[in-house]
Write a protein that holds these residues in place. Structure first.
Motif, PDB file in Angstrom:
ATOM      1  N   GLY A 256       0.811  -1.214   0.000  1.00  0.00           N
ATOM      2  CA  GLY A 256       0.000   0.000   0.000  1.00  0.00           C
ATOM      3  C   GLY A 256       0.840   1.259   0.000  1.00  0.00           C
ATOM      4  O   GLY A 256       0.546   2.216  -0.724  1.00  0.00           O
ATOM      5  N   LEU A 257       1.910   1.293   0.804  1.00  0.00           N
ATOM      6  CA  LEU A 257       2.778   2.476   0.840  1.00  0.00           C
ATOM      7  C   LEU A 257       3.524   2.659  -0.473  1.00  0.00           C
ATOM      8  O   LEU A 257       3.701   3.797  -0.940  1.00  0.00           O
ATOM      9  CB  LEU A 257       3.767   2.348   1.999  1.00  0.00           C
ATOM     10  CG  LEU A 257       3.190   2.579   3.404  1.00  0.00           C
ATOM     11  CD1 LEU A 257       4.244   2.302   4.465  1.00  0.00           C
ATOM     12  CD2 LEU A 257       2.677   4.007   3.540  1.00  0.00           C
ATOM     13  N   ILE A 258       3.969   1.549  -1.073  1.00  0.00           N
ATOM     14  CA  ILE A 258       4.623   1.664  -2.382  1.00  0.00           C
ATOM     15  C   ILE A 258       3.665   2.261  -3.400  1.00  0.00           C
ATOM     16  O   ILE A 258       4.014   3.158  -4.185  1.00  0.00           O
ATOM     17  CB  ILE A 258       5.124   0.287  -2.856  1.00  0.00           C
ATOM     18  CG1 ILE A 258       6.264  -0.205  -1.972  1.00  0.00           C
ATOM     19  CG2 ILE A 258       5.580   0.350  -4.312  1.00  0.00           C
ATOM     20  CD1 ILE A 258       6.752  -1.597  -2.324  1.00  0.00           C
ATOM     21  N   PHE A 259       2.419   1.798  -3.386  1.00  0.00           N
ATOM     22  CA  PHE A 259       1.415   2.279  -4.347  1.00  0.00           C
ATOM     23  C   PHE A 259       1.066   3.742  -4.109  1.00  0.00           C
ATOM     24  O   PHE A 259       1.083   4.557  -5.040  1.00  0.00           O
ATOM     25  CB  PHE A 259       0.158   1.410  -4.244  1.00  0.00           C
ATOM     26  CG  PHE A 259      -0.932   1.818  -5.187  1.00  0.00           C
ATOM     27  CD1 PHE A 259      -0.911   1.417  -6.520  1.00  0.00           C
ATOM     28  CD2 PHE A 259      -1.990   2.605  -4.743  1.00  0.00           C
ATOM     29  CE1 PHE A 259      -1.925   1.804  -7.391  1.00  0.00           C
ATOM     30  CE2 PHE A 259      -2.994   2.999  -5.605  1.00  0.00           C
ATOM     31  CZ  PHE A 259      -2.962   2.594  -6.939  1.00  0.00           C
ATOM     32  N   THR A 260       0.758   4.100  -2.869  1.00  0.00           N
ATOM     33  CA  THR A 260       0.325   5.477  -2.596  1.00  0.00           C
ATOM     34  C   THR A 260       1.443   6.489  -2.816  1.00  0.00           C
ATOM     35  O   THR A 260       1.197   7.594  -3.323  1.00  0.00           O
ATOM     36  CB  THR A 260      -0.184   5.601  -1.150  1.00  0.00           C
ATOM     37  OG1 THR A 260       0.858   5.234  -0.235  1.00  0.00           O
ATOM     38  CG2 THR A 260      -1.401   4.728  -0.926  1.00  0.00           C
ATOM     39  N   GLU A 261       2.668   6.119  -2.477  1.00  0.00           N
ATOM     40  CA  GLU A 261       3.770   7.077  -2.609  1.00  0.00           C
ATOM     41  C   GLU A 261       4.322   7.116  -4.027  1.00  0.00           C
ATOM     42  O   GLU A 261       4.847   8.140  -4.466  1.00  0.00           O
ATOM     43  CB  GLU A 261       4.880   6.740  -1.612  1.00  0.00           C
ATOM     44  CG  GLU A 261       4.423   6.706  -0.165  1.00  0.00           C
ATOM     45  CD  GLU A 261       3.566   7.902   0.217  1.00  0.00           C
ATOM     46  OE1 GLU A 261       4.055   9.046   0.120  1.00  0.00           O
ATOM     47  OE2 GLU A 261       2.395   7.693   0.596  1.00  0.00           O
ATOM     48  N   HIS A 262       4.234   6.002  -4.763  1.00  0.00           N
ATOM     49  CA  HIS A 262       4.721   5.990  -6.144  1.00  0.00           C
ATOM     50  C   HIS A 262       3.867   6.884  -7.042  1.00  0.00           C
ATOM     51  O   HIS A 262       4.382   7.578  -7.922  1.00  0.00           O
ATOM     52  CB  HIS A 262       4.724   4.557  -6.689  1.00  0.00           C
ATOM     53  CG  HIS A 262       5.189   4.472  -8.118  1.00  0.00           C
ATOM     54  ND1 HIS A 262       6.530   4.563  -8.463  1.00  0.00           N
ATOM     55  CD2 HIS A 262       4.509   4.305  -9.291  1.00  0.00           C
ATOM     56  CE1 HIS A 262       6.649   4.467  -9.774  1.00  0.00           C
ATOM     57  NE2 HIS A 262       5.437   4.297 -10.305  1.00  0.00           N
ATOM     58  N   PHE A 263       2.570   6.883  -6.800  1.00  0.00           N
ATOM     59  CA  PHE A 263       1.669   7.694  -7.608  1.00  0.00           C
ATOM     60  C   PHE A 263       1.266   8.985  -6.898  1.00  0.00           C
ATOM     61  O   PHE A 263       0.320   9.648  -7.298  1.00  0.00           O
ATOM     62  CB  PHE A 263       0.403   6.898  -7.944  1.00  0.00           C
ATOM     63  CG  PHE A 263       0.651   5.701  -8.809  1.00  0.00           C
ATOM     64  CD1 PHE A 263       0.862   5.844 -10.171  1.00  0.00           C
ATOM     65  CD2 PHE A 263       0.698   4.437  -8.258  1.00  0.00           C
ATOM     66  CE1 PHE A 263       1.101   4.742 -10.974  1.00  0.00           C
ATOM     67  CE2 PHE A 263       0.934   3.324  -9.052  1.00  0.00           C
ATOM     68  CZ  PHE A 263       1.132   3.475 -10.416  1.00  0.00           C
ATOM     69  N   ILE A 281      12.244   0.200   2.247  1.00  0.00           N
ATOM     70  CA  ILE A 281      11.746   1.274   3.105  1.00  0.00           C
ATOM     71  C   ILE A 281      10.290   1.032   3.488  1.00  0.00           C
ATOM     72  O   ILE A 281       9.899   1.169   4.650  1.00  0.00           O
ATOM     73  CB  ILE A 281      11.893   2.636   2.392  1.00  0.00           C
ATOM     74  CG1 ILE A 281      13.371   2.976   2.213  1.00  0.00           C
ATOM     75  CG2 ILE A 281      11.182   3.739   3.178  1.00  0.00           C
ATOM     76  CD1 ILE A 281      13.621   4.191   1.339  1.00  0.00           C
ATOM     77  N   SER A 282       9.474   0.655   2.504  1.00  0.00           N
ATOM     78  CA  SER A 282       8.045   0.448   2.761  1.00  0.00           C
ATOM     79  C   SER A 282       7.821  -0.756   3.676  1.00  0.00           C
ATOM     80  O   SER A 282       6.934  -0.725   4.540  1.00  0.00           O
ATOM     81  CB  SER A 282       7.298   0.243   1.437  1.00  0.00           C
ATOM     82  OG  SER A 282       7.419   1.381   0.613  1.00  0.00           O
ATOM     83  N   LEU A 283       8.616  -1.816   3.502  1.00  0.00           N
ATOM     84  CA  LEU A 283       8.476  -2.991   4.357  1.00  0.00           C
ATOM     85  C   LEU A 283       8.815  -2.644   5.804  1.00  0.00           C
ATOM     86  O   LEU A 283       8.072  -3.002   6.732  1.00  0.00           O
ATOM     87  CB  LEU A 283       9.381  -4.115   3.861  1.00  0.00           C
ATOM     88  CG  LEU A 283       9.369  -5.405   4.690  1.00  0.00           C
ATOM     89  CD1 LEU A 283       7.984  -6.021   4.706  1.00  0.00           C
ATOM     90  CD2 LEU A 283      10.402  -6.394   4.153  1.00  0.00           C
ATOM     91  N   PHE A 284       9.918  -1.938   6.011  1.00  0.00           N
ATOM     92  CA  PHE A 284      10.301  -1.551   7.365  1.00  0.00           C
ATOM     93  C   PHE A 284       9.258  -0.629   7.980  1.00  0.00           C
ATOM     94  O   PHE A 284       8.866  -0.796   9.144  1.00  0.00           O
ATOM     95  CB  PHE A 284      11.671  -0.863   7.364  1.00  0.00           C
ATOM     96  CG  PHE A 284      12.127  -0.435   8.732  1.00  0.00           C
ATOM     97  CD1 PHE A 284      12.823  -1.323   9.542  1.00  0.00           C
ATOM     98  CD2 PHE A 284      11.857   0.836   9.206  1.00  0.00           C
ATOM     99  CE1 PHE A 284      13.238  -0.935  10.812  1.00  0.00           C
ATOM    100  CE2 PHE A 284      12.267   1.228  10.474  1.00  0.00           C
ATOM    101  CZ  PHE A 284      12.967   0.337  11.286  1.00  0.00           C
ATOM    102  N   GLN A 285       8.786   0.338   7.182  1.00  0.00           N
ATOM    103  CA  GLN A 285       7.815   1.288   7.720  1.00  0.00           C
ATOM    104  C   GLN A 285       6.482   0.624   8.007  1.00  0.00           C
ATOM    105  O   GLN A 285       5.784   0.991   8.952  1.00  0.00           O
ATOM    106  CB  GLN A 285       7.627   2.452   6.743  1.00  0.00           C
ATOM    107  CG  GLN A 285       7.281   3.767   7.412  1.00  0.00           C
ATOM    108  CD  GLN A 285       8.345   4.178   8.416  1.00  0.00           C
ATOM    109  OE1 GLN A 285       9.521   4.332   8.096  1.00  0.00           O
ATOM    110  NE2 GLN A 285       7.933   4.329   9.666  1.00  0.00           N
ATOM    111  N   SER A 286       6.106  -0.375   7.205  1.00  0.00           N
ATOM    112  CA  SER A 286       4.870  -1.103   7.451  1.00  0.00           C
ATOM    113  C   SER A 286       4.941  -1.862   8.768  1.00  0.00           C
ATOM    114  O   SER A 286       3.978  -1.873   9.551  1.00  0.00           O
ATOM    115  CB  SER A 286       4.591  -2.079   6.307  1.00  0.00           C
ATOM    116  OG  SER A 286       3.460  -2.882   6.578  1.00  0.00           O
ATOM    117  N   ILE A 287       6.087  -2.492   9.040  1.00  0.00           N
ATOM    118  CA  ILE A 287       6.273  -3.226  10.295  1.00  0.00           C
ATOM    119  C   ILE A 287       6.290  -2.260  11.477  1.00  0.00           C
ATOM    120  O   ILE A 287       5.653  -2.498  12.514  1.00  0.00           O
ATOM    121  CB  ILE A 287       7.571  -4.044  10.249  1.00  0.00           C
ATOM    122  CG1 ILE A 287       7.472  -5.148   9.190  1.00  0.00           C
ATOM    123  CG2 ILE A 287       7.901  -4.636  11.616  1.00  0.00           C
ATOM    124  CD1 ILE A 287       8.766  -5.896   8.958  1.00  0.00           C
ATOM    125  N   SER A 288       7.015  -1.157  11.314  1.00  0.00           N
ATOM    126  CA  SER A 288       7.161  -0.208  12.408  1.00  0.00           C
ATOM    127  C   SER A 288       5.878   0.570  12.681  1.00  0.00           C
ATOM    128  O   SER A 288       5.587   0.909  13.828  1.00  0.00           O
ATOM    129  CB  SER A 288       8.305   0.765  12.085  1.00  0.00           C
ATOM    130  OG  SER A 288       8.465   1.716  13.104  1.00  0.00           O
TER     131      SER A 288
END
Length: 469
Positions: A256-263, A281-288
Motif C-alpha cells: 500500500g505504501l509503495i502504491f500510494t507514494e509511487h503515484f 523502506i516500505s516494508l520496514f515502515q509497514s512493520i514499524s
C-alpha cells in the motif's frame, strides 16, 4: 486519641488496599511508576537543564506506555544515567505493565486463592489457572535471549560506523530494548534515518518489533511446537490467527505504501529511490507503523501523501497482538471483526474461523473494544482542536485535521510516529496525548473495569425483539 486515630487510619488504608482489584492495582501502580520516574528523570544526574518536570513527565509517560513520542532528543538532553533510566522504564512498560503489577499484587494482598489466581491470569491474557510466577519467568527469559542476540548482531554487523566500542554497545542495547518493546525511542534526533540502507539494522530492528509484537503466547506456542511446524494445525487458533493477520497486515502496508507514494507526491519521501529501495523502506515502515514507531525516512504531511497517512493511521489503530508489547485494538480483534463480517454476509448465525466457532461473548468484546477505541480517538482529536492546541506555540503553524488525527492514533496505539506536531503542541495538547498513551497501553476495558468494577450477570431473562439493520 491520636494513636487510636492513626491506628484506625492505617487499618482502613490496609483494608482498602487489600480490596483493590487487578485493574485498579494496575492503573495505580502505572501512575505511581510515572510519578517516580518523572522526578528521577528530571534530576541533574539524568538530564540537562532543558529537561524540566513537564518534559520529564511526557518522556516517562511515553516510555512506560512504550509509545516513543518525544519532545526531547535522547542523546543530547539525557545523560548516560538518564538513558539507562529511560531504557529501564521501557522495559517495565514493554514486558508488561499488567504482568508486573499483577505479580506484585500477590505480595501486597498476601492471598493466592483460586479466584485471585484466575483474576491474575486474565490480566495476562492467560487461558487457564496457571500461576503468575512461571509465566512471568518465561517472559523474562524469552525477552533476554531475543534481545541479547539482537544486540550482538547490531554490535558486530549493524552499527559498524560507530567507532567507540562503548558507544556502539550502548546504541545496540538501547535500540534492541526499544525495538523489542515496540517503543520507537531512538538515541538520535533523526531516529534511524541514517541507517535507511543498512540491511542488518533494518532486519534486526524489524525482527525485534515483530517478535515483541506478536506476544508471549505465540512465541511460546511456536517454541513448544518447533519440531512440528510443518503441520500448522498443531498450533493453537490464537497463534494461527495472530501469524496470519500479522503477515497480511505487513504485506498490505508494504504494498500500500509503495502504491500510494509511487503515484503520489513528486517530491515525496521515497519517490527518489529505486524499486528495491522503495520495497525495503516500505516494508520496514509497514512493520514499524503498526506497533513501534521507528522511521528510516522523514515523516511529515509534505513528504507523505494523504492516502499514505490514512493507511498508516489504519495500521496504527489495529496495532500489535494480545500479550505483546504494542498497543492498538489488537490483531485478533481485527481478525474477529473480519470473521464476523464474513459470517454476516454469508448469512451464518455463528462466527466460524479455521473450523472453530468463536463464542458470542468474544465477538461482542471485539466490537466493544473497537467502538470504544474509535470514540476515544475521536474525543482526542476534538480535544486537540480546542483553543490554542491546534496551533504550534513556537511557530504558530496551523495543523491539518489529518496531522492531528495521525498524532492522536499514534499516541493511543502507543506507536510513537510523529509528523512534527507533538513538540509544537501546547501543554494542553501534550496532556491529551499523555492521557491517550496511558489509556491506550492499559486498554479501554481495563480502565473501565478499574473505575466501575465488574458487574455480575443477571439471571433474569428478557423477551427478544428484532430490529431493522
Amino acid at each position: 486519641m491520636d494513636k487510636t486515630f492513626i491506628t484506625n487510619s492505617v487499618a482502613a488504608l490496609q483494608h482498602r488496599r487489600e480490596r483493590l482489584t487487578v485493574p485498579q492495582f494496575t492503573v495505580l501502580t502505572g501512575l505511581l511508576v510515572i510519578v517516580v520516574g518523572t522526578f528521577l528523570l528530571s534530576s541533574p544526574l539524568c538530564s540537562s537543564e532543558s529537561v524540566g518536570l513537564w518534559e520529564a513527565l511526557f518522556t516517562v509517560t511515553s516510555a512506560i506506555t512504550v509509545t516513543g513520542l518525544s519532545i526531547i532528543v535522547v542523546d543530547q538532553d539525557l545523560t548516560i544515567l538518564g538513558q539507562i533510566v529511560l531504557s529501564g522504564l521501557i522495559l517495565v512498560g514493554g514486558l508488561g505493565l499488567m504482568a508486573i503489577t499483577t505479580f506484585l499484587q500477590g505480595f501486597v494482598q498476601g492471598r493466592s486463592g483460586l479466584r485471585q489466581r484466575l483474576d491474575k491470569g486474565r490480566a495476562l491474557d492467560e487461558f487457564g489457572v496457571g500461576g503468575i510466577g512461571p509465566t512471568f519467568q518465561g517472559i523474562l527469559i524469552c525477552a533476554a535471549w531475543v534481545m541479547g542476540i539482537g544486540a550482538a548482531v547490531l554490535y558486530f554487523f549493524g552499527f559498524t560506523d560507530i567507532e567507540n566500542p562503548a558507544k556502539r554497545a550502548w546504541a545496540s542495547i538501547f535500540h534492541v530494548i526499544s525495538a523489542y518493546n515496540n517503543a520507537g525511542f531512538g538515541l538520535w534526533a533523526k531516529n534511524l534515518e541514517n541507517y535507511r540502507d543498512n540491511i542488518v539494522v533494518n532486519a534486526v530492528i524489524a525482527s525485534m518489533i515483530v517478535i515483541g509484537g506478536i506476544g508471549w503466547w505465540v512465541t511460546n506456542d511456536l517454541w513448544a511446537n518447533r519440531k512440528r511446524l510443518k503441520n500448522l494445525k498443531r498450533l493453537s487458533l490464537h497463534t494461527r490467527l495472530v501469524l496470519r493477520t500479522t503477515v497480511g497486515l505487513i504485506a498490505l502496508g508494504c504494498l500500500g505504501l509503495i502504491f500510494t507514494e509511487h503515484f503520489g507526491l513528486e517530491a515525496g519521501a521515497i519517490t527518489q529511490f529505486n524499486l528495491l529501495q522503495k520495497f525495503q523502506i516500505s516494508l520496514f515502515q509497514s512493520i514499524s507503523t503498526r506497533t513501534a514507531g521507528f522511521n528510516t525516512i522523514p515523516l511529515s504531511a509534505e513528504s507523505i501523501t494523504d492516502a499514505g497517512l490514512l493507511l498508516m493511521i489504519v495500521l496504527m489503530f489495529i496495532g500489535a497482538s494480545p500479550g505483546g508489547t504494542g498497543g492498538g485494538i489488537k490483531t485478533t480483534t481485527f481478525a474477529i471483526l473480519m470473521g464476523a463480517t464474513r459470517s454476516t454476509l454469508q448469512g451464518r448465525q455463528n462466527v466460524l474461523m479455521h473450523r472453530r466457532m468463536i463464542p458470542d461473548r468474544t465477538v461482542l468484546r471485539a466490537v466493544g473494544v473497537t467502538i470504544a477505541s474509535l470514540l476515544f480517538v475521536v474525543l482526542m482529536a476534538l480535544s486537540l482542536g480546542i483553543g490554542p492546541t491546534a496551533i504550534g506555540l513556537s511557530n504558530h503553524q496551523n495543523y491539518s485535521f489529518i496531522e492531528k488525527l495521525f498524532t492522536c492514533v499514534s499516541a493511543f496505539g502507543t506507536v510513537g510516529l510523529d509528523l512534527g506536531v507533538t513538540a509544537n503542541l501546547s501543554r494542553w495538547g501534550q496532556l491529551v496525548l499523555m492521557v491517550g498513551m496511558f489509556i491506550g497501553r492499559i486498554g479501554i476495558l481495563l480502565l473501565l473495569s478499574a473505575i466501575y468494577g465488574s458487574t455480575a450477570e443477571t439471571r433474569v431473562g428478557y423477551p427478544k425483539e428484532d430490529l431493522y439493520v
